[in-house]
Design a protein around this motif. Structure first.
Motif, PDB file in Angstrom:
ATOM      1  N   ALA A 137       0.834  -1.201   0.000  1.00  0.00           N
ATOM      2  CA  ALA A 137       0.000   0.000   0.000  1.00  0.00           C
ATOM      3  C   ALA A 137       0.872   1.255   0.000  1.00  0.00           C
ATOM      4  CB  ALA A 137      -0.919  -0.008   1.217  1.00  0.00           C
ATOM      5  N   TYR A 138       1.944   1.224   0.789  1.00  0.00           N
ATOM      6  CA  TYR A 138       2.852   2.365   0.836  1.00  0.00           C
ATOM      7  C   TYR A 138       3.493   2.621  -0.529  1.00  0.00           C
ATOM      8  CZ  TYR A 138       7.265   4.789   1.422  1.00  0.00           C
ATOM      9  OH  TYR A 138       8.322   5.643   1.258  1.00  0.00           O
ATOM     10  N   LEU A 139       4.019   1.558  -1.160  1.00  0.00           N
ATOM     11  CA  LEU A 139       4.674   1.705  -2.463  1.00  0.00           C
ATOM     12  C   LEU A 139       3.676   2.097  -3.549  1.00  0.00           C
ATOM     13  CD1 LEU A 139       7.057  -1.382  -2.272  1.00  0.00           C
ATOM     14  CD2 LEU A 139       7.744   1.027  -2.227  1.00  0.00           C
ATOM     15  N   GLN A 140       2.486   1.513  -3.467  1.00  0.00           N
ATOM     16  CA  GLN A 140       1.460   1.833  -4.456  1.00  0.00           C
ATOM     17  C   GLN A 140       1.069   3.304  -4.376  1.00  0.00           C
ATOM     18  OE1 GLN A 140      -2.190  -0.290  -3.995  1.00  0.00           O
ATOM     19  NE2 GLN A 140      -3.118   0.554  -5.843  1.00  0.00           N
ATOM     20  N   ASP A 141       0.923   3.774  -3.154  1.00  0.00           N
ATOM     21  CA  ASP A 141       0.532   5.169  -2.958  1.00  0.00           C
ATOM     22  C   ASP A 141       1.665   6.120  -3.350  1.00  0.00           C
ATOM     23  OD1 ASP A 141      -1.209   7.322  -1.677  1.00  0.00           O
ATOM     24  OD2 ASP A 141       0.651   7.495  -0.532  1.00  0.00           O
ATOM     25  N   ARG A 142       2.874   5.792  -2.953  1.00  0.00           N
ATOM     26  CA  ARG A 142       3.999   6.692  -3.211  1.00  0.00           C
ATOM     27  C   ARG A 142       4.313   6.802  -4.701  1.00  0.00           C
ATOM     28  NH1 ARG A 142       9.839   7.226  -0.162  1.00  0.00           N
ATOM     29  NH2 ARG A 142      10.733   8.716  -1.649  1.00  0.00           N
ATOM     30  N   PHE A 143       4.261   5.676  -5.420  1.00  0.00           N
ATOM     31  CA  PHE A 143       4.675   5.662  -6.825  1.00  0.00           C
ATOM     32  C   PHE A 143       3.516   5.523  -7.813  1.00  0.00           C
ATOM     33  CE2 PHE A 143       8.576   3.847  -4.698  1.00  0.00           C
ATOM     34  CZ  PHE A 143       9.339   4.996  -4.847  1.00  0.00           C
ATOM     35  N   ASN A 144       2.280   5.551  -7.279  1.00  0.00           N
ATOM     36  CA  ASN A 144       1.105   5.443  -8.147  1.00  0.00           C
ATOM     37  C   ASN A 144       1.219   4.213  -9.052  1.00  0.00           C
ATOM     38  OD1 ASN A 144      -1.377   6.182  -9.255  1.00  0.00           O
ATOM     39  ND2 ASN A 144      -0.438   7.475 -10.834  1.00  0.00           N
ATOM     40  N   LEU A 145       1.388   3.056  -8.438  1.00  0.00           N
ATOM     41  CA  LEU A 145       1.671   1.825  -9.169  1.00  0.00           C
ATOM     42  C   LEU A 145       0.414   1.215  -9.752  1.00  0.00           C
ATOM     43  CD1 LEU A 145       4.176   0.160  -6.660  1.00  0.00           C
ATOM     44  CD2 LEU A 145       4.709   1.536  -8.688  1.00  0.00           C
ATOM     45  N   SER A 146       0.558   0.655 -10.939  1.00  0.00           N
ATOM     46  CA  SER A 146      -0.530  -0.083 -11.575  1.00  0.00           C
ATOM     47  C   SER A 146      -0.513  -1.521 -11.073  1.00  0.00           C
ATOM     48  CB  SER A 146      -0.356  -0.070 -13.091  1.00  0.00           C
ATOM     49  OG  SER A 146       0.819  -0.780 -13.456  1.00  0.00           O
ATOM     50  N   GLU A 147      -1.522  -2.275 -11.451  1.00  0.00           N
ATOM     51  CA  GLU A 147      -1.574  -3.676 -11.031  1.00  0.00           C
ATOM     52  C   GLU A 147      -0.392  -4.478 -11.559  1.00  0.00           C
ATOM     53  OE1 GLU A 147      -4.933  -7.112 -10.280  1.00  0.00           O
ATOM     54  OE2 GLU A 147      -5.427  -5.317 -11.444  1.00  0.00           O
ATOM     55  N   PRO A 148       0.011  -4.296 -12.843  1.00  0.00           N
ATOM     56  CA  PRO A 148       1.216  -4.997 -13.300  1.00  0.00           C
ATOM     57  C   PRO A 148       2.468  -4.587 -12.520  1.00  0.00           C
ATOM     58  CG  PRO A 148      -0.068  -4.255 -15.187  1.00  0.00           C
ATOM     59  CD  PRO A 148      -0.689  -3.638 -13.971  1.00  0.00           C
ATOM     60  N   ASP A 149       2.531  -3.311 -12.136  1.00  0.00           N
ATOM     61  CA  ASP A 149       3.668  -2.859 -11.325  1.00  0.00           C
ATOM     62  C   ASP A 149       3.686  -3.572  -9.980  1.00  0.00           C
ATOM     63  OD1 ASP A 149       4.382  -1.048 -13.303  1.00  0.00           O
ATOM     64  OD2 ASP A 149       3.246   0.600 -12.399  1.00  0.00           O
ATOM     65  N   ILE A 150       2.520  -3.677  -9.365  1.00  0.00           N
ATOM     66  CA  ILE A 150       2.409  -4.367  -8.084  1.00  0.00           C
ATOM     67  C   ILE A 150       2.865  -5.815  -8.209  1.00  0.00           C
ATOM     68  CG2 ILE A 150       0.745  -5.283  -6.410  1.00  0.00           C
ATOM     69  CD1 ILE A 150       1.336  -2.419  -5.894  1.00  0.00           C
ATOM     70  N   SER A 151       2.484  -6.450  -9.301  1.00  0.00           N
ATOM     71  CA  SER A 151       2.866  -7.849  -9.513  1.00  0.00           C
ATOM     72  C   SER A 151       4.380  -8.004  -9.574  1.00  0.00           C
ATOM     73  CB  SER A 151       2.247  -8.381 -10.815  1.00  0.00           C
ATOM     74  OG  SER A 151       0.836  -8.361 -10.735  1.00  0.00           O
ATOM     75  N   LYS A 152       5.067  -7.005 -10.130  1.00  0.00           N
ATOM     76  CA  LYS A 152       6.521  -7.050 -10.199  1.00  0.00           C
ATOM     77  C   LYS A 152       7.160  -7.027  -8.814  1.00  0.00           C
ATOM     78  CE  LYS A 152       7.516  -4.729 -14.609  1.00  0.00           C
ATOM     79  NZ  LYS A 152       8.178  -3.528 -15.207  1.00  0.00           N
ATOM     80  N   LEU A 153       6.510  -6.301  -7.918  1.00  0.00           N
ATOM     81  CA  LEU A 153       7.129  -6.040  -6.625  1.00  0.00           C
ATOM     82  C   LEU A 153       6.736  -7.011  -5.522  1.00  0.00           C
ATOM     83  CD1 LEU A 153       6.811  -2.138  -6.460  1.00  0.00           C
ATOM     84  CD2 LEU A 153       8.723  -3.487  -7.300  1.00  0.00           C
ATOM     85  N   GLN A 154       5.569  -7.657  -5.646  1.00  0.00           N
ATOM     86  CA  GLN A 154       5.025  -8.348  -4.478  1.00  0.00           C
ATOM     87  C   GLN A 154       5.892  -9.510  -3.991  1.00  0.00           C
ATOM     88  OE1 GLN A 154       1.068  -9.372  -5.682  1.00  0.00           O
ATOM     89  NE2 GLN A 154       1.663 -11.213  -6.786  1.00  0.00           N
ATOM     90  N   LYS A 155       6.505 -10.263  -4.899  1.00  0.00           N
ATOM     91  CA  LYS A 155       7.348 -11.375  -4.438  1.00  0.00           C
ATOM     92  C   LYS A 155       8.580 -10.865  -3.723  1.00  0.00           C
ATOM     93  CE  LYS A 155       5.928 -14.816  -7.860  1.00  0.00           C
ATOM     94  NZ  LYS A 155       6.360 -15.721  -8.954  1.00  0.00           N
ATOM     95  N   ARG A 156       9.131  -9.749  -4.216  1.00  0.00           N
ATOM     96  CA  ARG A 156      10.312  -9.184  -3.578  1.00  0.00           C
ATOM     97  C   ARG A 156       9.984  -8.668  -2.182  1.00  0.00           C
ATOM     98  NH1 ARG A 156      15.452  -9.797  -3.968  1.00  0.00           N
ATOM     99  NH2 ARG A 156      15.180  -9.881  -6.237  1.00  0.00           N
ATOM    100  N   ILE A 157       8.805  -8.063  -2.027  1.00  0.00           N
ATOM    101  CA  ILE A 157       8.435  -7.462  -0.755  1.00  0.00           C
ATOM    102  C   ILE A 157       8.221  -8.506   0.333  1.00  0.00           C
ATOM    103  CG2 ILE A 157       6.650  -6.068   0.402  1.00  0.00           C
ATOM    104  CD1 ILE A 157       6.287  -4.579  -2.188  1.00  0.00           C
ATOM    105  N   LEU A 158       7.897  -9.736  -0.065  1.00  0.00           N
ATOM    106  CA  LEU A 158       7.663 -10.792   0.928  1.00  0.00           C
ATOM    107  C   LEU A 158       8.832 -10.925   1.896  1.00  0.00           C
ATOM    108  CD1 LEU A 158       6.029 -13.597  -1.239  1.00  0.00           C
ATOM    109  CD2 LEU A 158       4.951 -12.366   0.639  1.00  0.00           C
TER     110      LEU A 158
END
Length: 305
Positions: A69-90
């Protein structure tokens, strides 16, 4: 004419107009996560795959959704962007530390929010790197070792953020020293080479760089000085695979235009950038367009080099 051909740049789409005009002759203290005000997330950040990973207990991070939520809000991420990041954030540290690292990196390099966003999406692992104990020491050591300016460092890291993921003493420094020794580069020549080709820092010298340099030198019977000049003229060659890129180009160029070994060597030393082009999709279409427009034979086209 050779200069004009260089200006065309080996682009296949050589227009008639182009051919007609060929001429002969530092950091700030980050606020804690809970002090930041967020706008409501516009995208659901808990996908089925993410929920499965969380329920399976693969995450070491209990603040997973908060971080997304923090990264999405800060960088205005799209759903594909979120998919790129979610495994790393784990496997990232908690959100306040992520924010501190990103804020520290942004302030250290002086990049804009949009530039930082591009860096994160290009190299997601940087969101998990601690600024104080990883990012800042690495960048400080690179800048000191190569004696590069802050703007030069900023451009290097902005375009090649993967640099941040490498340890200076065990990865970066040994590679730079080995390249300098192999090519007999001065400190200034090494500095200029890395500025032009920052990804050199990320290569393994023994398994990548040395293999390419040795194979190229053997194929063209280059002296050490000739090899050195080629790399200084076009350091991008270092990043090419000899087997997949350089060798096929040399073989097809020689076979198609009947270059002797000496002619092929002369062309490569004079115009090393040609080694980075695909023969079938770049070189041949361009030279064919030149031949057709100027009514040149293969023997005549050879003189363009």
């Amino acid at each position: 004419f050779s200069l004009g051909l260089l200006l065309i740049g080996f682009v296949p789409e050589c227009s008639s107009f182009a051919l007609q005009h060929v001429h002969v002759p530092r950091r700030s203290k980050a606020k804690a996560f809970w002090q930041r005000t967020y706008t409501p997330a516009r995208i659901s950040i808990t996908s089925t795959s993410t929920s499965t990973m969380l329920s399976a207990g693969t995450s070491t991070n209990t603040n997973f959704e908060l971080e997304l939520a923090y990264l999405q809000d800060r960088f205005n991420l799209s759903e594909p962007d979120i998919s790129k990041l979610q495994k790393r954030i784990l496997f990232c540290p908690e959100t306040d530390r992520i924010q501190a690292s990103l804020d520290g990196l942004q302030h250290y390099l002086g990049v804009t929010e949009n530039e930082l966003r591009k860096m994160v999406l290009t190299q997601p692992s940087i969101i998990c790197a601690g600024f104080d104990n990883t990012i800042e020491p690495t960048l400080d050591r690179i800048q000191s070792f190569l004696r590069i300016s802050q703007p030069e460092l900023r451009k290097m890291v902005r375009t090649h953020p993967s640099i941040i993921s490498f340890k200076f003493d065990s990865n970066i420094k040994p590679t730079l020293i080995a390249v300098q020794d192999r090519l007999t580069l001065s400190n200034e020549e090494l500095r200029r080479m890395v500025i032009r080709m920052p990804s050199i820092i990320t290569y393994n010298f023994e398994t990548n760089i040395l293999v390419t340099l040795n194979a190229l030198q053997d194929r063209l019977t280059l002296s050490n000085e000739e090899l050195r000049k080629m790399m200084l003229r076009n350091p991008q060659i270092i990043g090419l695979s000899y087997e997949n890129n350089i060798f096929p180009t040399l073989e097809k160029l020689q076979r198609h235009y009947h270059f002797s070994n000496e002619e092929l060597k002369r062309i490569s030393v004079w115009l090393p950038s040609i080694l980075g082009f695909n023969f079938d999709t770049k070189i041949q279409p361009t030279l064919t367009a030149v031949q057709t427009h100027l009514h040149l034979s293969n023997d005549e086209i050879k003189h363009l080099f």
